[in-house]
Motif scaffolding. Structure first.
Motif, PDB file in Angstrom:
ATOM      1  N   LEU A   1      32.208   3.133 -39.589  1.00  0.00           N
ATOM      2  CA  LEU A   1      30.889   3.273 -38.970  1.00  0.00           C
ATOM      3  C   LEU A   1      31.007   3.786 -37.536  1.00  0.00           C
ATOM      4  O   LEU A   1      30.293   4.704 -37.131  1.00  0.00           O
ATOM      5  CB  LEU A   1      30.165   1.929 -39.007  1.00  0.00           C
ATOM      6  CG  LEU A   1      28.734   1.913 -38.509  1.00  0.00           C
ATOM      7  CD1 LEU A   1      27.849   2.810 -39.361  1.00  0.00           C
ATOM      8  CD2 LEU A   1      28.206   0.487 -38.531  1.00  0.00           C
ATOM      9  N   TYR A   2      31.925   3.221 -36.764  1.00  0.00           N
ATOM     10  CA  TYR A   2      32.100   3.648 -35.375  1.00  0.00           C
ATOM     11  C   TYR A   2      32.666   5.066 -35.281  1.00  0.00           C
ATOM     12  O   TYR A   2      32.243   5.847 -34.428  1.00  0.00           O
ATOM     13  CB  TYR A   2      32.977   2.658 -34.607  1.00  0.00           C
ATOM     14  CG  TYR A   2      32.215   1.438 -34.161  1.00  0.00           C
ATOM     15  CD1 TYR A   2      31.230   1.534 -33.185  1.00  0.00           C
ATOM     16  CD2 TYR A   2      32.462   0.199 -34.726  1.00  0.00           C
ATOM     17  CE1 TYR A   2      30.520   0.413 -32.774  1.00  0.00           C
ATOM     18  CE2 TYR A   2      31.748  -0.923 -34.325  1.00  0.00           C
ATOM     19  CZ  TYR A   2      30.784  -0.803 -33.351  1.00  0.00           C
ATOM     20  OH  TYR A   2      30.068  -1.907 -32.949  1.00  0.00           O
ATOM     21  N   VAL A   3      33.608   5.388 -36.138  1.00  0.00           N
ATOM     22  CA  VAL A   3      34.169   6.746 -36.130  1.00  0.00           C
ATOM     23  C   VAL A   3      33.085   7.752 -36.516  1.00  0.00           C
ATOM     24  O   VAL A   3      32.953   8.811 -35.888  1.00  0.00           O
ATOM     25  CB  VAL A   3      35.388   6.849 -37.072  1.00  0.00           C
ATOM     26  CG1 VAL A   3      35.811   8.294 -37.288  1.00  0.00           C
ATOM     27  CG2 VAL A   3      36.547   6.040 -36.521  1.00  0.00           C
ATOM     28  N   ALA A   4      32.295   7.433 -37.531  1.00  0.00           N
ATOM     29  CA  ALA A   4      31.208   8.329 -37.940  1.00  0.00           C
ATOM     30  C   ALA A   4      30.216   8.516 -36.793  1.00  0.00           C
ATOM     31  O   ALA A   4      29.783   9.648 -36.520  1.00  0.00           O
ATOM     32  CB  ALA A   4      30.496   7.777 -39.175  1.00  0.00           C
ATOM     33  N   GLY A   5      29.860   7.442 -36.125  1.00  0.00           N
ATOM     34  CA  GLY A   5      28.943   7.551 -34.985  1.00  0.00           C
ATOM     35  C   GLY A   5      29.527   8.375 -33.857  1.00  0.00           C
ATOM     36  O   GLY A   5      28.841   9.219 -33.260  1.00  0.00           O
ATOM     37  N   PHE A   6      30.807   8.154 -33.545  1.00  0.00           N
ATOM     38  CA  PHE A   6      31.469   8.927 -32.492  1.00  0.00           C
ATOM     39  C   PHE A   6      31.516  10.411 -32.855  1.00  0.00           C
ATOM     40  O   PHE A   6      31.244  11.279 -32.021  1.00  0.00           O
ATOM     41  CB  PHE A   6      32.885   8.390 -32.247  1.00  0.00           C
ATOM     42  CG  PHE A   6      33.655   9.194 -31.245  1.00  0.00           C
ATOM     43  CD1 PHE A   6      33.343   9.128 -29.893  1.00  0.00           C
ATOM     44  CD2 PHE A   6      34.680  10.030 -31.656  1.00  0.00           C
ATOM     45  CE1 PHE A   6      34.042   9.873 -28.963  1.00  0.00           C
ATOM     46  CE2 PHE A   6      35.380  10.783 -30.741  1.00  0.00           C
ATOM     47  CZ  PHE A   6      35.068  10.706 -29.392  1.00  0.00           C
ATOM     48  N   PHE A   7      31.851  10.717 -34.119  1.00  0.00           N
ATOM     49  CA  PHE A   7      31.903  12.113 -34.549  1.00  0.00           C
ATOM     50  C   PHE A   7      30.524  12.764 -34.514  1.00  0.00           C
ATOM     51  O   PHE A   7      30.403  13.953 -34.210  1.00  0.00           O
ATOM     52  CB  PHE A   7      32.511  12.236 -35.941  1.00  0.00           C
ATOM     53  CG  PHE A   7      34.013  12.105 -35.968  1.00  0.00           C
ATOM     54  CD1 PHE A   7      34.754  11.936 -34.803  1.00  0.00           C
ATOM     55  CD2 PHE A   7      34.697  12.137 -37.172  1.00  0.00           C
ATOM     56  CE1 PHE A   7      36.134  11.816 -34.832  1.00  0.00           C
ATOM     57  CE2 PHE A   7      36.076  12.027 -37.212  1.00  0.00           C
ATOM     58  CZ  PHE A   7      36.797  11.864 -36.048  1.00  0.00           C
ATOM     59  N   LEU A   8      29.475  12.003 -34.816  1.00  0.00           N
ATOM     60  CA  LEU A   8      28.117  12.537 -34.729  1.00  0.00           C
ATOM     61  C   LEU A   8      27.779  12.915 -33.290  1.00  0.00           C
ATOM     62  O   LEU A   8      27.261  14.004 -33.021  1.00  0.00           O
ATOM     63  CB  LEU A   8      27.105  11.518 -35.259  1.00  0.00           C
ATOM     64  CG  LEU A   8      25.625  11.873 -35.118  1.00  0.00           C
ATOM     65  CD1 LEU A   8      25.302  13.140 -35.892  1.00  0.00           C
ATOM     66  CD2 LEU A   8      24.761  10.723 -35.602  1.00  0.00           C
ATOM     67  N   VAL A   9      28.107  12.039 -32.354  1.00  0.00           N
ATOM     68  CA  VAL A   9      27.851  12.319 -30.940  1.00  0.00           C
ATOM     69  C   VAL A   9      28.697  13.504 -30.479  1.00  0.00           C
ATOM     70  O   VAL A   9      28.203  14.416 -29.800  1.00  0.00           O
ATOM     71  CB  VAL A   9      28.120  11.066 -30.075  1.00  0.00           C
ATOM     72  CG1 VAL A   9      28.086  11.395 -28.590  1.00  0.00           C
ATOM     73  CG2 VAL A   9      27.105   9.975 -30.412  1.00  0.00           C
ATOM     74  N   LEU A  10      29.972  13.512 -30.850  1.00  0.00           N
ATOM     75  CA  LEU A  10      30.865  14.606 -30.453  1.00  0.00           C
ATOM     76  C   LEU A  10      30.388  15.938 -31.026  1.00  0.00           C
ATOM     77  O   LEU A  10      30.395  16.960 -30.329  1.00  0.00           O
ATOM     78  CB  LEU A  10      32.288  14.296 -30.913  1.00  0.00           C
ATOM     79  CG  LEU A  10      33.389  15.241 -30.448  1.00  0.00           C
ATOM     80  CD1 LEU A  10      33.445  15.316 -28.923  1.00  0.00           C
ATOM     81  CD2 LEU A  10      34.730  14.780 -31.015  1.00  0.00           C
ATOM     82  N   MET A  11      29.947  15.944 -32.275  1.00  0.00           N
ATOM     83  CA  MET A  11      29.428  17.165 -32.873  1.00  0.00           C
ATOM     84  C   MET A  11      28.194  17.648 -32.116  1.00  0.00           C
ATOM     85  O   MET A  11      28.033  18.846 -31.874  1.00  0.00           O
ATOM     86  CB  MET A  11      29.076  16.950 -34.344  1.00  0.00           C
ATOM     87  CG  MET A  11      28.617  18.232 -35.029  1.00  0.00           C
ATOM     88  SD  MET A  11      27.680  17.972 -36.530  1.00  0.00           S
ATOM     89  CE  MET A  11      26.122  17.438 -35.891  1.00  0.00           C
ATOM     90  N   THR A  12      27.326  16.728 -31.733  1.00  0.00           N
ATOM     91  CA  THR A  12      26.125  17.091 -30.981  1.00  0.00           C
ATOM     92  C   THR A  12      26.496  17.736 -29.655  1.00  0.00           C
ATOM     93  O   THR A  12      25.906  18.750 -29.253  1.00  0.00           O
ATOM     94  CB  THR A  12      25.250  15.843 -30.752  1.00  0.00           C
ATOM     95  OG1 THR A  12      24.947  15.261 -32.023  1.00  0.00           O
ATOM     96  CG2 THR A  12      23.966  16.189 -30.039  1.00  0.00           C
TER      97      THR A  12
END
Length: 182
Positions: free
Chosen positions: A21-32
């Motif tokens: 969950l945290y990795v997915a959230g971090f990757f979402l922010v990084l992609m943005t």
């Protein structure tokens, strides 16, 4: 499987779930951030980076598959449950176990065929990043492994007598008039 092992496995899977969950959230922010940078450099500075698009797509693949796995573990995926509400309680367990078995088979296919894609594409290189092309398919394998583990956990817990299926209790649904007044 004795209860202490089941509890220990549950703690490990909970940690995996939280990490995903945290990795997915971090990757979402990084992609943005990367997409913002791509738009900024293209339209404000008048030049573009070759690495931004493929990197954003790779990050998106990871957060989609990790998020799907978390959704499986936390029972947040959509389902067609109308039939389950009119059937006797015992049949709900059977139908949900069949559903989990189908998900397990699908996840096993994701892992198996995803690993084949990784292997087939590993020697080729992504020109913009200089990394193996097979990396594109690693999210399919990683997400498949987690979905497989989380679905298997649901089946084992259900067979051990633990209630893993969240049912909507009609008494818990707020009255529409009460919601409008609030």
């Amino acid at each position: 499987m004795p209860r202490p092992r089941l509890a220990r496995a549950g703690r490990v899977l909970t940690a995996l779930n939280t990490a995903a969950l945290y990795v997915a959230g971090f990757f979402l922010v990084l992609m943005t951030v990367i997409v913002f940078w791509q738009v900024f450099t293209r339209y404000v500075l008048g030049w573009s980076n070759s690495w931004t698009e493929i990197t954003a797509v790779l990050l998106m693949s990871w957060f989609i598959f990790l998020g799907a796995a978390v959704g499986i573990r936390e029972n947040y995926h959509l389902g067609f449950d109308v039939l389950l509400y009119i059937l006797p309680k015992g049949s709900k367990k059977v139908l949900r176990t069949i559903s989990d078995a189908v998900v397990i088979a699908f996840a096993a296919g994701m892992v198996f065929y995803g690993a084949q894609l990784v292997g087939l594409q590993w020697r080729a290189r992504l020109p913009a990043l200089g990394i193996p092309e097979g990396i594109r398919y690693l999210p399919l394998v990683g997400g498949g492994v987690l979905i497989l583990l989380f679905s298997l956990e649901r089946v084992v817990l259900r067979l051990s007598g633990t209630d893993v299926d969240k049912d909507i209790n009609i008494e818990d649904v707020p009255d529409l008039d009460a919601v409008k007044e609030a």
